[in-house]
Write a protein that holds these residues in place. Sequence first.
Motif, short mmCIF file in Angstrom:
data_model
loop_
_atom_site.label_atom_id
_atom_site.label_comp_id
_atom_site.label_asym_id
_atom_site.label_seq_id
_atom_site.Cartn_x
_atom_site.Cartn_y
_atom_site.Cartn_z
N HIS A 188 0.84 -0.91 0.22
CA HIS A 188 0.20 0.31 0.30
C HIS A 188 1.04 1.26 0.57
CE1 HIS A 188 -3.26 -2.45 0.58
NE2 HIS A 188 -3.50 -3.01 1.35
N ASN A 189 1.62 1.15 0.57
CA ASN A 189 3.04 1.83 0.43
C ASN A 189 3.82 1.98 -0.44
OD1 ASN A 189 0.96 3.23 2.17
ND2 ASN A 189 1.93 2.54 3.94
N VAL A 190 4.35 3.36 -0.71
CA VAL A 190 6.23 2.97 -1.93
C VAL A 190 6.04 4.15 -1.59
CG1 VAL A 190 6.76 3.01 -4.21
CG2 VAL A 190 5.07 1.48 -3.20
N GLU A 191 7.95 3.97 -1.35
CA GLU A 191 8.84 4.70 -1.61
C GLU A 191 9.77 5.30 -2.70
OE1 GLU A 191 12.84 7.24 1.19
OE2 GLU A 191 11.19 5.08 2.29
N ILE A 192 9.72 6.53 -3.05
CA ILE A 192 10.87 6.60 -4.24
C ILE A 192 11.70 7.74 -3.91
CG2 ILE A 192 10.92 7.92 -6.54
CD1 ILE A 192 8.76 7.01 -6.97
N SER A 193 13.68 7.24 -3.73
CA SER A 193 14.44 7.53 -3.06
C SER A 193 15.08 8.36 -4.03
CB SER A 193 14.85 7.06 -1.84
OG SER A 193 15.54 5.76 -2.41
N ASN A 194 15.71 9.47 -3.38
CA ASN A 194 16.88 9.96 -4.08
C ASN A 194 16.73 10.75 -5.64
OD1 ASN A 194 19.04 8.63 -2.27
ND2 ASN A 194 18.75 6.39 -4.03
#
Length: 944
Positions: free
Chosen positions: A915-921
């Motif tokens: 349900h949660n997605v992190e896009i980093s950098n």
Amino acid sequence: MIKNGLKFIVLCLYFFLVTGLLSAQIPAGYYYNAQNKKKDELKTALHQIAVPERVLRYGSGEGYTWEGFYKCDRREDGSVVDMYSSITRYFDEFKSVSGMHIEHSFPKSWWGGGEWMAYKDLYHLYPSDGSINISKSNNPLGVVTGRTTSDNGVSKVGAATYPGYSGNVFEPADEFKGDFARSYFYVVTAYQDLAPYWNSPMLNKNTYPVWKPWAIELLKQWHEQDPVSIKEILRQEEVFKIQGNRNPFIDYPELVSYIWGNDTVNTFPFPVETEPFLVSPKNGSTIDCGVIMNGDSILQQVFVQGANINSNVNLSLSLNNQKFFLRTLSINKTEITTGLNINIAFKPVVSGSFKDTLVIQGGGLTKPFKIILKGHASKDFMVLDAEEPTPVGAKLSWIADTRATDYKLTVYQGASSAGNLLFSSYVEGSGYNKAVEIYNGTGKTVDLSDYMLMKQSNGSGDFKVPYSLSGSLANNKTYLIAMNDSRNVLKTQADAVNDSVMSFNGNDAIALYHNGIMIDIIGYKDVGSSLMWGENKTLKRKSTVTHPSVQYDENQWDVYSIDYFDLLGSHAIAYPAIQSPVLNSVSSQNKPYFIVEGLNPESTYTYYVDMVKSDKTYKSVNTLQFTTTGLNAPEVNDADNITGTSFKANWEPDLYTNNYLIDVFQVSDEEEVIINEGFDNIGSNGKPLPEGWTGTASGNYTSVGSSGANIPSLALKNTSEYVQTKEYPSAITQFSYMYRFASAAAGSYFKVEGNDNGQWIEIDSIGYLNTSKTTITYSFTSEDNYKSIRIVYTHKASGNIALDDFVIKYGNQSVDYILQDHPVTGNEKLIESLSPNTDYYYTVKSVLGNSVSPSSERVKVTTQMSNALSSSNKDNIKLIHKGNSIIIMGLNGNEEISLYTTTGILLRYQKASQHNVEISNLKSDLYILSIRNQDNIFSIKIMK
């Protein structure tokens, strides 16, 4: 155990077969100059070896790219080897294959789009399915790990997340990945001098190491996983015959490791050569001394070097015609092993074209090495034919005079006099009725002893059988040369008779030479014997033609029936009223050429040169014309950034313009239209044709036996006569017609051809069987895309053809334009305000001044189902900024998430698994985020 043993035996047999093929085909000493080198020095040495000696012309036909494909990419059953799709298509000799493109596997935009040798090099040109080629675009190679935009089971285009690169890529089938990798290694080696133009996600602008780190790792991996195949080896041998060069990475696959891999600290261990050979010059190469003035001389230095030579090597000239001179007649084995320059002098004392052969033999060489020498000489200062025409200019050159201090070039449009003598008539009649006529419109009396005729036999080989003219020819007068046994009407009018050069057929090109330099030609040269362009007809030069040309253009000639002599001796030129200056007496800085630019496409220009010598000026005895080329249709790519209401159309940039016209439209098929065309109004001269039709048919038939439903019918009476339908608004679905060979015509045949986007494709070839009336019907699919049909009397041995009752069916497509001829600067356009889940199309044209290219191929785009996720899903999604990261919350766990730059470049792609997605950098401040589920898509601009 037995299975493993068999596998080992098979692998050994394959190894020995491949090794045997390689060692058997590489000429002795081919890689001599790359020995004892490593890393970048090894690559540069291979660059100097691997450049083609020659390339085919680009396009369809004999001497063009499709001849190369026919020889290099044809299976035994005649089908095309297509590394891009599984569709089976078949060659028809050297013609382009419908539905296929000439594909630059290494995209031409990556070197700036210039049409240099790389543009025509078969080592990276392949026949490709047109649809996947458009989708491939100029994307880099890669492995598609994300959403696929195109997948035909062989090739894929889509998102990649290969370490070091994120974006759309082209992925070929596993069995061809090594082929593509070795093509890429070849291009950056053979053409490393194009490094300043490199423009690709895979390349740096340097000659070494060239590749971005991720790119070289990918290419090395593909090269190792898909080793050199028998197909590649056999293909290389055919390319070698055509271009005279080899791909080092096919001959020695290990070179990759020694240039870019783990072995860069070592020199590459080429096999030890034991056979005597010459390193330089190459056997069969040509040394061209160019065109010089009588009495001048030019020295050409030739570097001679050999290896394993065991005694003196002897040099000689095979003809010893006192035009070429050789001082060095013997080289000892010590000198030739070290290498030395020898001088060949070209010293003509009379005008003409001259050839000789330098023969190098002895010293243990198994066969003589032969190098062709050629040169031309003129007693008069002349401008030479333009070279390398583009839409905006050309290279103009002239004979160099060693005593000149400068040259002044003048270029203008229009002409007030003919630039030189030119052909005005051609007769290829019955029996011995053969003649050509020459016209003088130069404004002065011309000494004919400076001119000669020669011919090419059966459309190939050198021009031979020289016939020197004599006497003089006054201004506005003609000079007729006929066969000695021609009819009285020809022989009576003839100024000279000749049975050598005048003994021609309809496939023998005739050329006119001035001081040994070809200035005019009748007929197609170097096209083979089957094209009977001039059989059984009289040709008359149009009055609008003011200059001779070494490229035959049938549009400059009016065609008349066999044994028609009435217009001989009556030629005149209609000169344009105004001359428009372009360049006026511009210095070339004492160079014998000038590259003129800034001209208009598809325009004709006239030029001459004043030579400055001892404070006096001498004008060239001739003027010449050249025509700039037209703009090419842009190479279109698949659309990207597709949403429910928009997409981005894009195409390859054009080298000569940054301005384009785009059409965006919808199409719908309405009821089928049936066109019935008889020839009820055709007169005895084959005219008039139905409205919008074209052709050169020269007669009719008024008998019931040779007509269809009504009298009369159309008659094709001579080789190359044709009739062509109008161009219909959509693809033809069915075509039928009646034909009859009106009398016995053994050996005669005609062809039916369809026009697909400007390319004529053969549909059928019909030879004489009997004199019965026959009706034939053809059905076509929309993929054939024939918008018009023509019937050509390809070869007449005897007899005429009657044609009638043409029936054409086509689906009348209604076109609804969203944008029509909309101007665009640059090579992309965002199309907005569209409807979801709807089919749209776009085409593009290049524009420069008043010149507009043909339309590109049509690209289909289907907008997304909707421009937003369902409200319940969308309302649940929340974005949280956390430093250089964004957290997407409220997902169902089955969405596709894509992150783009504001210019549409895909940076990240991943599938949600929770349900949660992190896009980093994140490194920029502004992005476009796209979230897509099975049916819908949601896009939003986000800021960190």
